[in-house]
Scaffold this active site. Structure first.
Site, PDB file in Angstrom:
ATOM      1  N   GLN A   1     -10.019  -3.949  -3.852  1.00 49.23           N
ATOM      2  CA  GLN A   1     -11.348  -3.516  -3.374  1.00 49.23           C
ATOM      3  C   GLN A   1     -12.431  -3.889  -4.389  1.00 49.23           C
ATOM      4  O   GLN A   1     -13.534  -4.270  -4.035  1.00 49.23           O
ATOM      5  CB  GLN A   1     -11.336  -1.995  -3.146  1.00 49.23           C
ATOM      6  CG  GLN A   1     -12.668  -1.445  -2.673  1.00 49.23           C
ATOM      7  CD  GLN A   1     -13.043  -1.897  -1.272  1.00 49.23           C
ATOM      8  OE1 GLN A   1     -12.233  -1.812  -0.358  1.00 49.23           O
ATOM      9  NE2 GLN A   1     -14.259  -2.396  -1.084  1.00 49.23           N
TER      10      GLN A   1
ATOM     11  N   ASP B   1     -17.007   7.329  -2.472  1.00 52.15           N
ATOM     12  CA  ASP B   1     -15.793   7.142  -1.669  1.00 52.15           C
ATOM     13  C   ASP B   1     -15.544   8.474  -0.966  1.00 52.15           C
ATOM     14  O   ASP B   1     -16.156   9.501  -1.305  1.00 52.15           O
ATOM     15  CB  ASP B   1     -14.625   6.755  -2.601  1.00 52.15           C
ATOM     16  CG  ASP B   1     -13.327   6.469  -1.845  1.00 52.15           C
ATOM     17  OD1 ASP B   1     -13.382   6.200  -0.624  1.00 52.15           O
ATOM     18  OD2 ASP B   1     -12.247   6.512  -2.472  1.00 52.15           O
TER      19      ASP B   1
ATOM     20  N   ARG C   1     -13.699  -8.440   1.344  1.00 46.93           N
ATOM     21  CA  ARG C   1     -12.263  -8.169   1.153  1.00 46.93           C
ATOM     22  C   ARG C   1     -11.459  -9.407   1.534  1.00 46.93           C
ATOM     23  O   ARG C   1     -10.496  -9.764   0.865  1.00 46.93           O
ATOM     24  CB  ARG C   1     -11.818  -6.977   2.015  1.00 46.93           C
ATOM     25  CG  ARG C   1     -12.383  -5.639   1.604  1.00 46.93           C
ATOM     26  CD  ARG C   1     -11.839  -5.196   0.260  1.00 46.93           C
ATOM     27  NE  ARG C   1     -10.382  -5.176   0.236  1.00 46.93           N
ATOM     28  CZ  ARG C   1      -9.631  -4.180   0.717  1.00 46.93           C
ATOM     29  NH1 ARG C   1     -10.196  -3.101   1.199  1.00 46.93           N
ATOM     30  NH2 ARG C   1      -8.305  -4.234   0.661  1.00 46.93           N
TER      31      ARG C   1
ATOM     32  N   ARG D   1       0.882  -1.181   0.000  1.00 49.10           N
ATOM     33  CA  ARG D   1       0.000   0.000   0.000  1.00 49.10           C
ATOM     34  C   ARG D   1       0.905   1.212   0.000  1.00 49.10           C
ATOM     35  O   ARG D   1       1.692   1.424   0.932  1.00 49.10           O
ATOM     36  CB  ARG D   1      -0.915  -0.014   1.231  1.00 49.10           C
ATOM     37  CG  ARG D   1      -1.629   1.306   1.421  1.00 49.10           C
ATOM     38  CD  ARG D   1      -2.772   1.241   2.391  1.00 49.10           C
ATOM     39  NE  ARG D   1      -3.930   0.602   1.785  1.00 49.10           N
ATOM     40  CZ  ARG D   1      -5.170   0.695   2.241  1.00 49.10           C
ATOM     41  NH1 ARG D   1      -5.427   1.402   3.318  1.00 49.10           N
ATOM     42  NH2 ARG D   1      -6.173   0.093   1.634  1.00 49.10           N
TER      43      ARG D   1
ATOM     44  N   CYS E   1     -16.340   1.603  -0.223  1.00 51.77           N
ATOM     45  CA  CYS E   1     -15.154   0.810   0.152  1.00 51.77           C
ATOM     46  C   CYS E   1     -14.819   0.963   1.630  1.00 51.77           C
ATOM     47  O   CYS E   1     -14.150   0.108   2.201  1.00 51.77           O
ATOM     48  CB  CYS E   1     -13.966   1.180  -0.723  1.00 51.77           C
ATOM     49  SG  CYS E   1     -13.364   2.868  -0.488  1.00 51.77           S
TER      50      CYS E   1
ATOM     51  N   HIS F   1      -7.130   0.896  -6.745  1.00 51.90           N
ATOM     52  CA  HIS F   1      -7.395   0.048  -5.578  1.00 51.90           C
ATOM     53  C   HIS F   1      -8.077  -1.251  -6.071  1.00 51.90           C
ATOM     54  O   HIS F   1      -9.239  -1.506  -5.759  1.00 51.90           O
ATOM     55  CB  HIS F   1      -8.288   0.800  -4.581  1.00 51.90           C
ATOM     56  CG  HIS F   1      -8.315   0.204  -3.208  1.00 51.90           C
ATOM     57  ND1 HIS F   1      -7.505  -0.853  -2.831  1.00 51.90           N
ATOM     58  CD2 HIS F   1      -9.067   0.502  -2.108  1.00 51.90           C
ATOM     59  CE1 HIS F   1      -7.757  -1.157  -1.572  1.00 51.90           C
ATOM     60  NE2 HIS F   1      -8.699  -0.355  -1.114  1.00 51.90           N
TER      61      HIS F   1
HETATM   62  N1  NVA Z   1      -9.702   6.849  -1.862  1.00 50.80           N
HETATM   63  C1  NVA Z   1      -9.388   6.396  -0.522  1.00 50.80           C
HETATM   64  C2  NVA Z   1      -9.651   4.937  -0.380  1.00 50.80           C
HETATM   65  C3  NVA Z   1      -9.430   4.375   0.994  1.00 50.80           C
HETATM   66  C4  NVA Z   1      -9.636   2.898   1.076  1.00 50.80           C
HETATM   67  C5  NVA Z   1      -7.942   6.726  -0.199  1.00 50.80           C
HETATM   68  O1  NVA Z   1      -7.084   6.575  -1.084  1.00 50.80           O
HETATM   69  O2  NVA Z   1      -7.666   7.148   0.924  1.00 50.80           O
HETATM   70  N1   CP Z   2     -11.283  -0.038   1.868  1.00 53.08           N
HETATM   71  C1   CP Z   2     -10.050  -0.123   2.379  1.00 53.08           C
HETATM   72  O1   CP Z   2      -9.066  -0.392   1.675  1.00 53.08           O
HETATM   73  O2   CP Z   2      -9.982   0.062   3.718  1.00 53.08           O
HETATM   74  P1   CP Z   2      -8.680   0.254   4.611  1.00 53.08           P
HETATM   75  O3   CP Z   2      -8.064   1.575   4.226  1.00 53.08           O
HETATM   76  O4   CP Z   2      -9.180   0.236   6.008  1.00 53.08           O
HETATM   77  O5   CP Z   2      -7.732  -0.882   4.329  1.00 53.08           O
END
Ligand code: NVA
Ligand code: CP
Length: 306
Positions: free
Chosen positions: A132, A223, A291, A102, A263, A129
């Site tokens: 997801q 989101d 997930r 990540r 998500c 992502h």
């Molecule tokens: N768009 C959000 C998704 C979190 C799972 C982010 O990148 O923070």
């Molecule tokens: N949706 C998602 O990826 O959640 P987290 O940021 O909690 O992993």
């Protein structure tokens, strides 16, 4: 050997194979049938951003598959203090069987994957992502909303939107994206998605009007308006996204049987109202649980294709 970075590198058949495998593994898990397909294997998980779902689902999933997961925070490994990505990739992949990352820049994932001896999974980058979307599509299948769906995405043109574009383009369904002016999707990704859509028969449309996007939609999703790394833009974004909250009034325009996906994490009263999030059409916790199952399916699939 395959990596899982964007969905772009997967065919429709492969995506559906992963979904089928995930559903099968979910059934085994629910029936308490052991399924140690990855016994003795390790998954290295590198996190440069926070996570609740991704960490818990990968770590738990790997354990349920008979393997082990290592949580490697950027604060604790040398990558966070300047060790080269290509060195980290060769070291970590020489000792583990799969890697999940990540991170911020998507190019970092690509560089890691280029030097890795084992499959690399994108656990979220600034651009995509994809794991997801496995959970999201699996939830659509379970809810019977996967046949000719009309998906409305309302909000920021971000990593989630880009992944929805890729999923719709690959699988050939209709996706309508409504973003405020100035928060549209990355034009390069849109172009790529449109090229794939031309082959698959997917319909991808873009608007600045949430009402247009949601009219008759069978799946509604949004989101956060402030993704990780954008915290300083919060004030401006709250101003610019006015009118984009998915609330009961907007949901009235969707198909009466529409489901609502998010998500998570969700911010109540900002991108979605409490009523929609907790309402009958919301399947967000089934989606979150998926997930776990979706990523177990993915890891087993990647292991079988090396
Ligand atoms: N768009 C959000 C998704 C979190 C799972 C982010 O990148 O923070
Ligand atoms: N949706 C998602 O990826 O959640 P987290 O940021 O909690 O992993």
């Amino acid at each position: 050997m395959r990596h899982f970075l964007t969905l772009k590198e997967y065919t429709k058949e492969e995506i559906l194979e992963i979904i089928d495998l995930s559903l099968e593994i979910k059934q085994a898990q629910k029936a308490k049938r052991p399924h140690p397909y990855l016994a003795g294997q390790t998954l290295a998980m590198i996190f440069e951003k926070s996570s609740t779902r991704t960490r818990v689902s990968f770590e738990t999933g790997m354990f349920q598959l008979g393997g082990h997961a290592l949580f490697l925070s950027n604060r604790d490994i040398h990558l966070g203090r300047g060790e080269a990505v290509k060195d980290t990739a060769r070291v970590i992949s020489s000792m583990s069987d799969m890697v999940m990352i990540r991170t911020y820049e998507h190019t970092k994932l690509e560089e890691f994957a280029a030097y890795s001896h084992v499959p690399v999974i994108n656990g979220l980058s600034d651009s995509y992502h994809p794991v997801q979307l496995l959970a999201d599509y699996m939830t659509m299948v379970e809810c019977g909303r996967h046949e000719n769906p009309i998906v409305a995405y309302i909000g920021d043109g971000n990593n989630m939107t880009h992944s929805w574009l890729m999923l719709a383009a690959k699988l050939g369904f209709e996706l309508r994206v409504a973003t405020p002016v100035g928060y549209e999707c990355d034009p390069v990704i849109v172009h790529e998605a449109l090229e794939i859509a031309a082959q698959s028969g997917a319909t991808l449309t873009f608007t600045h009007d949430p009402h247009v996007a949601i009219a008759g939609a069978t799946v509604v999703t949004t989101d956060t308006w402030i993704s990780m790394g954008q915290e300083e833009e919060k004030g401006q974004r709250l101003e610019d996204f006015k009118g984009y909250m998915v609330d009961e009034t907007l949901m009235q325009l969707a198909h009466p049987y529409a489901i609502f996906l998010h998500c998570l994490p969700a911010y109540r009263g900002i991108e979605v109202s409490e009523g929609v999030l907790e309402g009958d059409q919301s399947v967000i916790f089934q989606e979150a649980e998926n997930r776990l199952h979706g990523q177990k399916g993915l890891m087993v699939w990647l292991d079988r294709h090396r």
